[in-house]
Write a protein that holds these residues in place. Sequence first.
Motif, PDB file in Angstrom:
ATOM      1  N   PHE A  99       0.817  -1.276  -0.011  1.00 40.51           N
ATOM      2  CA  PHE A  99      -0.172  -0.037   0.005  1.00 40.51           C
ATOM      3  C   PHE A  99       0.854   1.274  -0.011  1.00 40.51           C
ATOM      4  N   CYS A 100       2.143   1.068  -0.252  1.00 38.43           N
ATOM      5  CA  CYS A 100       3.097   2.087  -0.389  1.00 38.43           C
ATOM      6  C   CYS A 100       3.788   2.295  -1.629  1.00 38.43           C
ATOM      7  N   GLN A 101       3.074   2.073  -2.619  1.00 36.50           N
ATOM      8  CA  GLN A 101       3.829   1.997  -3.978  1.00 36.50           C
ATOM      9  C   GLN A 101       3.374   3.129  -4.710  1.00 36.50           C
ATOM     10  N   PRO A 102       4.309   3.774  -5.507  1.00 35.24           N
ATOM     11  CA  PRO A 102       5.461   3.346  -6.172  1.00 35.24           C
ATOM     12  C   PRO A 102       6.503   3.732  -4.743  1.00 35.24           C
ATOM     13  N   PRO A 103       7.599   3.157  -4.515  1.00 32.34           N
ATOM     14  CA  PRO A 103       8.361   3.686  -3.267  1.00 32.34           C
ATOM     15  C   PRO A 103       8.923   5.113  -3.816  1.00 32.34           C
ATOM     16  N   ASP A 104       9.105   5.928  -2.696  1.00 35.82           N
ATOM     17  CA  ASP A 104       9.861   7.114  -2.932  1.00 35.82           C
ATOM     18  C   ASP A 104      11.201   6.876  -3.689  1.00 35.82           C
ATOM     19  N   PRO A 105      11.532   7.798  -4.474  1.00 39.71           N
ATOM     20  CA  PRO A 105      12.739   7.647  -5.334  1.00 39.71           C
ATOM     21  C   PRO A 105      14.011   7.672  -4.369  1.00 39.71           C
ATOM     22  N   SER A 106      13.745   8.412  -2.988  1.00 43.29           N
ATOM     23  CA  SER A 106      15.228   8.084  -1.922  1.00 43.29           C
ATOM     24  C   SER A 106      15.270   6.701  -1.522  1.00 43.29           C
ATOM     25  N   GLU A 107      14.371   5.856  -1.729  1.00 43.01           N
ATOM     26  CA  GLU A 107      14.247   4.551  -1.110  1.00 43.01           C
ATOM     27  C   GLU A 107      14.411   3.338  -2.143  1.00 43.01           C
ATOM     28  N   ARG A 108      14.748   3.690  -3.236  1.00 47.93           N
ATOM     29  CA  ARG A 108      14.754   2.765  -4.411  1.00 47.93           C
ATOM     30  C   ARG A 108      16.063   1.852  -4.240  1.00 47.93           C
ATOM     31  N   GLU A 109      17.052   2.152  -3.898  1.00 45.83           N
ATOM     32  CA  GLU A 109      18.220   1.239  -3.709  1.00 45.83           C
ATOM     33  C   GLU A 109      17.917   0.704  -2.353  1.00 45.83           C
ATOM     34  N   LEU A 110      17.320   1.170  -1.198  1.00 45.61           N
ATOM     35  CA  LEU A 110      17.067   0.721   0.075  1.00 45.61           C
ATOM     36  C   LEU A 110      16.133  -0.562  -0.153  1.00 45.61           C
ATOM     37  N   MET A 111      15.227  -0.202  -1.101  1.00 47.40           N
ATOM     38  CA  MET A 111      14.125  -1.504  -1.342  1.00 47.40           C
ATOM     39  C   MET A 111      15.074  -2.567  -2.020  1.00 47.40           C
ATOM     40  N   ALA A 112      15.682  -2.018  -3.068  1.00 47.23           N
ATOM     41  CA  ALA A 112      16.380  -3.463  -3.732  1.00 47.23           C
ATOM     42  C   ALA A 112      17.296  -4.041  -2.720  1.00 47.23           C
ATOM     43  N   ARG A 113      17.774  -3.349  -1.618  1.00 45.92           N
ATOM     44  CA  ARG A 113      18.637  -4.356  -0.781  1.00 45.92           C
ATOM     45  C   ARG A 113      17.709  -5.105   0.119  1.00 45.92           C
ATOM     46  N   PHE A 114      16.724  -4.455   0.693  1.00 44.16           N
ATOM     47  CA  PHE A 114      15.575  -5.223   1.250  1.00 44.16           C
ATOM     48  C   PHE A 114      15.212  -6.448   0.412  1.00 44.16           C
TER      49      PHE A 114
END
Length: 442
Positions: A218-233
């Motif tokens: 329910f938090c999509q799309p991710p904030d641009p500042s978190e794209r790398e973080l989401m890839a790591r997650f």
Amino acid sequence: MDAGPDELRATTADAFVYAYAMLFNYKTLYEQAVDETFPGYVGGFGRFRHYDRVYTPADTDIVTANNDTPYSWAWLDLRAEPWVLTVPPVPGDRYVTFQWFDLFTYNFAYAGVLSTGRAGGRYLFAGPGWDGDVPEGIDGVFRSETEFIGCLGRTGLDGPDDLANVEALQEQYGLAPRHAVAGTEPPPPAPAVDWPVWDEQRALSREFIAYLNFLLQFCQPPDPSERELMARFARAGIGPGWSFDAGSLTDEQRAALDAGVEDGHRRLTDSIHATHSSVGLFGSRASLGQDYLRRATAAAMGIYGNNVEEAIYIGWHADEQGRPLTGGDSYTVHFPADRLPPVKLFWSITMYALPSRLLVDNPIDRYSIGDRTEGLVFGPDGSLTLTVQHDEPSAPEERANWLPAPAGPFTAIFRLYGPEPSVIDGTWQEPPMTSRTRSPGG
């Protein structure tokens, strides 16, 4: 999971800190909007539940609840369409605010006397994917980056005789879907949600990942500042709507997850012990940035705290010698006449037992004390000295200025509503809580 044990442990620790505020926000959402058996159930989504009283020890929805303003709770589902908040004109010097937070717990919108004025208005709240027309007569549009949002309304109460006025004002607070305001046909309903049952023990274990994965959809799309973080997650099995089955993991992976959760707990505990003021703790994504530990600390110490423009919260955890506060001792808080709390509205000090951080039962039903407390006794020079202890004081002036404490450990939260700039910039400092019963080396 693609991550090896070391990477998995490190990522899990970061993810636990990232998720912590979201988890306890979900706790409130689930109990208030989904669980019909919960005493604080508001009636589902899209409706207010107004309290005609301030919180007492019987209320356990949230930690460190205030004892100053009757609450108005609401949760909105923005998936099908936006919703509209109606705020009536607010008379006199009464405090009214509607704080809106998303699933991350970011305060993304405010409506009220300090933010939008006393004239009232209608404000539209839209989710991340909405691009429709704004109905006529809307005074402001607020966009959320998540599809579910919450509201914590606060209405100032000036003693028991003022309850009728508060209730009359609350009856004028309105929530309506966009189509009802625009006079159009309703859109198709959003799909039903399979809400996971809230289990706090599970949420504070490696199973937090299941809750996080549920919320991220329910938090999509991710904030641009978190794209790398989401890839790591993602390398640790974390992603929007993904399933999580700890039983399918190896012993080594489960051990890495458990160690990561312990690391995250430790970081949060250390941060809580080092935090004594709400300045910089609550706010929007823009103001908090990527400091997820700060977001988690805020949720642990007092979820849904206001931005500094609305209120500042200062916590006393120890006396002037750095010793933990306990009801077995007696304390004073002294405000010199020229150093009384500088606020545009009002101030209070509220008592909470530890470790629960809930309000404290006491024989005089006083859970907070402040400038609106009847019968406060000031010194001849205009100063104010408050007494904080478990046992009732014998001196009349101390009883008048007494904030009852539990028998055991406690913390006290000092709230300043409408703080003046000297509070925000640190020019004005709160006095210590000074022990009267322990020697300096005791």
